[in-house]
Enzyme design. Structure first.
Site, PDB file in Angstrom:
ATOM      1  N   GLY A   1       3.453   3.277  -9.579  1.00  0.00           N
ATOM      2  CA  GLY A   1       4.740   2.298  -9.699  1.00  0.00           C
ATOM      3  C   GLY A   1       4.288   0.753  -9.774  1.00  0.00           C
TER       4      GLY A   1
ATOM      5  N   GLU B   1      -1.175   7.311  -7.467  1.00  0.00           N
ATOM      6  CA  GLU B   1      -0.930   7.678  -8.850  1.00  0.00           C
ATOM      7  C   GLU B   1      -0.606   6.641  -9.845  1.00  0.00           C
ATOM      8  OE1 GLU B   1       2.380  10.458  -8.035  1.00  0.00           O
ATOM      9  OE2 GLU B   1       1.111  12.073  -7.725  1.00  0.00           O
ATOM     10  N   PRO B   2      -1.372   5.718  -9.984  1.00  0.00           N
ATOM     11  CA  PRO B   2      -0.970   4.761 -11.187  1.00  0.00           C
ATOM     12  C   PRO B   2      -1.092   5.251 -12.484  1.00  0.00           C
ATOM     13  CG  PRO B   2      -3.460   4.677 -10.468  1.00  0.00           C
ATOM     14  CD  PRO B   2      -2.881   5.746  -9.463  1.00  0.00           C
TER      15      PRO B   2
ATOM     16  N   ARG C   1       0.826   3.456 -15.349  1.00  0.00           N
ATOM     17  CA  ARG C   1       1.029   2.188 -16.295  1.00  0.00           C
ATOM     18  C   ARG C   1       0.157   1.134 -16.235  1.00  0.00           C
ATOM     19  NH1 ARG C   1       6.080   0.463 -18.022  1.00  0.00           N
ATOM     20  NH2 ARG C   1       7.030   1.545 -16.196  1.00  0.00           N
TER      21      ARG C   1
ATOM     22  N   ARG D   1      10.846   1.811 -25.974  1.00  0.00           N
ATOM     23  CA  ARG D   1      11.140   1.057 -24.584  1.00  0.00           C
ATOM     24  C   ARG D   1      12.031   0.017 -24.811  1.00  0.00           C
ATOM     25  NH1 ARG D   1       7.719  -1.296 -21.681  1.00  0.00           N
ATOM     26  NH2 ARG D   1       8.818  -1.031 -19.721  1.00  0.00           N
TER      27      ARG D   1
ATOM     28  N   TYR E   1      15.283   0.337 -22.509  1.00  0.00           N
ATOM     29  CA  TYR E   1      15.256  -0.388 -21.250  1.00  0.00           C
ATOM     30  C   TYR E   1      15.419  -1.828 -21.598  1.00  0.00           C
ATOM     31  CZ  TYR E   1      12.266   3.654 -19.620  1.00  0.00           C
ATOM     32  OH  TYR E   1      11.794   4.771 -19.384  1.00  0.00           O
TER      33      TYR E   1
ATOM     34  N   CYS F   1      16.884   4.139 -38.960  1.00  0.00           N
ATOM     35  CA  CYS F   1      18.353   3.961 -39.353  1.00  0.00           C
ATOM     36  C   CYS F   1      19.262   3.792 -38.054  1.00  0.00           C
ATOM     37  CB  CYS F   1      18.878   5.303 -40.284  1.00  0.00           C
ATOM     38  SG  CYS F   1      18.048   5.251 -41.775  1.00  0.00           S
TER      39      CYS F   1
ATOM     40  N   TYR G   1       3.527   4.452 -21.854  1.00  0.00           N
ATOM     41  CA  TYR G   1       5.014   4.754 -22.288  1.00  0.00           C
ATOM     42  C   TYR G   1       5.224   4.507 -23.654  1.00  0.00           C
ATOM     43  CZ  TYR G   1       4.834   5.763 -17.190  1.00  0.00           C
ATOM     44  OH  TYR G   1       4.405   6.132 -16.033  1.00  0.00           O
TER      45      TYR G   1
HETATM   46  C1  PLP Z   1       5.713   8.053 -13.393  1.00  0.00           C
HETATM   47  C2  PLP Z   1       5.105   8.438 -12.253  1.00  0.00           C
HETATM   48  C3  PLP Z   1       4.067   7.657 -11.693  1.00  0.00           C
HETATM   49  C4  PLP Z   1       3.364   6.627 -12.423  1.00  0.00           C
HETATM   50  O1  PLP Z   1       4.304   5.725 -12.465  1.00  0.00           O
HETATM   51  P1  PLP Z   1       3.477   4.223 -13.105  1.00  0.00           P
HETATM   52  O2  PLP Z   1       4.748   3.230 -12.890  1.00  0.00           O
HETATM   53  O3  PLP Z   1       3.230   4.548 -14.468  1.00  0.00           O
HETATM   54  O4  PLP Z   1       2.541   3.974 -12.256  1.00  0.00           O
HETATM   55  C5  PLP Z   1       3.417   8.319 -10.634  1.00  0.00           C
HETATM   56  N1  PLP Z   1       3.878   9.387  -9.997  1.00  0.00           N
HETATM   57  C6  PLP Z   1       4.901  10.138 -10.519  1.00  0.00           C
HETATM   58  C7  PLP Z   1       5.429  11.250  -9.639  1.00  0.00           C
HETATM   59  C8  PLP Z   1       5.766   9.606 -11.547  1.00  0.00           C
HETATM   60  O5  PLP Z   1       6.731  10.063 -11.872  1.00  0.00           O
END
Ligand code: PLP
Length: 432
Positions: free
Chosen positions: A249, A291-292, A294, A331, A335, A362, A391
């Protein structure tokens, strides 16, 4: 000068990425084209890995959230850099395994895994399955029993943190489709069930509080909430969990005004919180996972388009139409996501035109950006949309039967194809 550090301008005034002239990439591979700076992807991976080494003495693992950009070459790069992988579907698992990714370093997420996906994950021998709900826990116990294996799991917890981000991508609060709620007792109930099941090994818990987050506070708060729960579990069940997955995140820069926290700083302060919390609560410091997604690929990629027409509606706005759009980058329509736009062959010129970049689908909403500053562009120019590494390809569709673009990795002035452009034939391949 630009939001991404990967980008500069050469003596011809052309935009470059990884030492390659982007107008030459467009000429060689065609447009639309996704291009990635391989060295920067690897550097980001190394920075994250180093921060686990520096802050936790190596007692942890960085998982690349593959949904950000999933293809075989990306899996290979992550493997070479010593990362694990987070997958959320049978298709992402298939991609990783096809690339030879070691199954033991794959973590399988998702809020509604099908019985077939659970079976595939167990047969592949993935490292962990992150269980989302009680129905899944029961199903997993049953399938693992039939196969005579033990499923190593984490459980997804909603820590109840509001990460001040766009509503659609906010996942930590109680009104979320993901995971077990803490405050209702649901999570503790699930933990008791998990430790009682014969074919389940509960290794730890997971949380993921949102995406494109710029503040440190929500991450520290989430770590605290999770560790307090670890202490509660220890007190109530005598069971001490070994692993803590703090999710991804971390925000990236899409516009100059975005101010993300530098990852090493983020990792350092969260680690300090984790350590002081553990000491205070009398629990051991768990094996840490992050868990990076993005932030590994987002800034390293850009999309190149060819401008087809420029349409000025006096007193209204100027539309610049490109040969891609919501099919390769949904995107904005999803968003209203921000992007910086540069004319690749006029990169040194002033961005004194205010234009709306429109796709070729279209749909009136098929826009890449509205009223954004760009150079005085004309038909035939190459337009670069920056920071599209995450993404974009992974969310691409064939709407209007437009083939998905190709993708290239660039490094040291060389470009190599990593995903072929779809052909018209590909489009009808599954039609009967
Ligand atoms: C989407 C997601 C991530 C990665 O999020 P980023 O914003 O791309 O870093 C990590 N863990 C889980 C469970 C996710 O759903």
């Amino acid at each position: 000068m630009f939001v991404s550090d990967c980008i500069s301008v050469n003596e011809k005034g052309h935009l470059t990425l990884g030492g390659c002239d982007t107008t030459e990439l467009a000429a060689q591979f065609g447009t639309p084209l996704y291009a990635f700076d391989e060295e920067q992807i690897r550097q980001n991976a190394r920075d994250y890995k180093k921060s686990i080494d520096d802050n936790y003495g190596g007692n942890g693992l960085v998982l690349y959230a593959s949904k950000a950009f999933c293809c075989k070459e990306m899996c290979r790069i992550c493997n070479e850099e010593g990362l694990g992988l987070d997958v959320v579907s049978g298709g992402e698992l298939w991609t990783a395994l096809s690339a030879g990714f070691p199954a033991g370093k794959i973590y399988f997420h998702g809020n509604n895994k099908t019985p077939a996906e659970i079976t595939e994950a167990l047969e592949a021998g993935v490292g962990r399955i992150i269980v989302d709900n009680l129905t899944e826990l029961e199903l997993l116990n049953k399938i693992a029993g039939e196969k005579g294996v033990t499923a190593n799991i984490l459980m997804r917890i909603k820590p109840g943190i509001d990460a001040h981000t766009h509503n659609f991508i906010r996942t930590g609060q109680i009104d979320s489709k993901f995971g077990f709620a803490l405050e209702t007792g649901e999570a503790m109930h699930a933990v008791r069930k998990a430790v009682s099941y014969k074919n389940i090994n509960l290794a730890g818990l997971h949380c993921h509080i949102g995406s494109q987050i710029f503040e440190l506070n929500p991450f520290e708060l989430a770590a605290k909430v999770m560790l307090r729960f670890y202490a509660d579990i220890k007190k109530e069940t005598g069971f001490e969990l070994d692993e803590l997955d703090l999710g991804g995140g971390f925000g990236i820069k899409y516009l100059e005004s975005d101010k993300p926290v530098a990852y090493p700083e983020y990792m350092k302060s969260v680690a300090a919180t984790v350590k002081s919390c553990c000491a205070e609560l009398g629990v051991k410091v768990p094996f840490i996972l992050i868990e990076p997604g993005r932030s590994i690929v987002g800034s390293t990629g850009l999309t190149l388009y060819t401008v087809g027409s420029v349409k000025t509606i006096p007193g209204v706005r100027t539309y610049v139409s490109v040969d891609g759009g919501m099919g390769d980058n949904p995107r904005y329509i999803l968003y209203q996501a921000d992007y910086e736009v540069v004319c690749a062959n006029k990169a040194n010129e002033k961005r004194d035109l205010t234009a709306t970049i429109a796709g070729k689908c279209c749909e009136s909403g098929d826009l890449i950006q509205e009223n954004t500053p760009v150079q005085q562009v004309e038909a035939g120019d190459i337009l670069a949309v920056l920071s599209t590494g995450a993404y974009n390809y992974s969310m691409a569709s064939n709407y209007n039967r437009i083939p998905r673009p190709a993708a290239v990795m660039v490094r040291d002035g060389n470009a190599r194809l990593i995903i072929r452009r779809e052909s018209y034939k590909d489009l009808t391949e599954n039609d009967i």
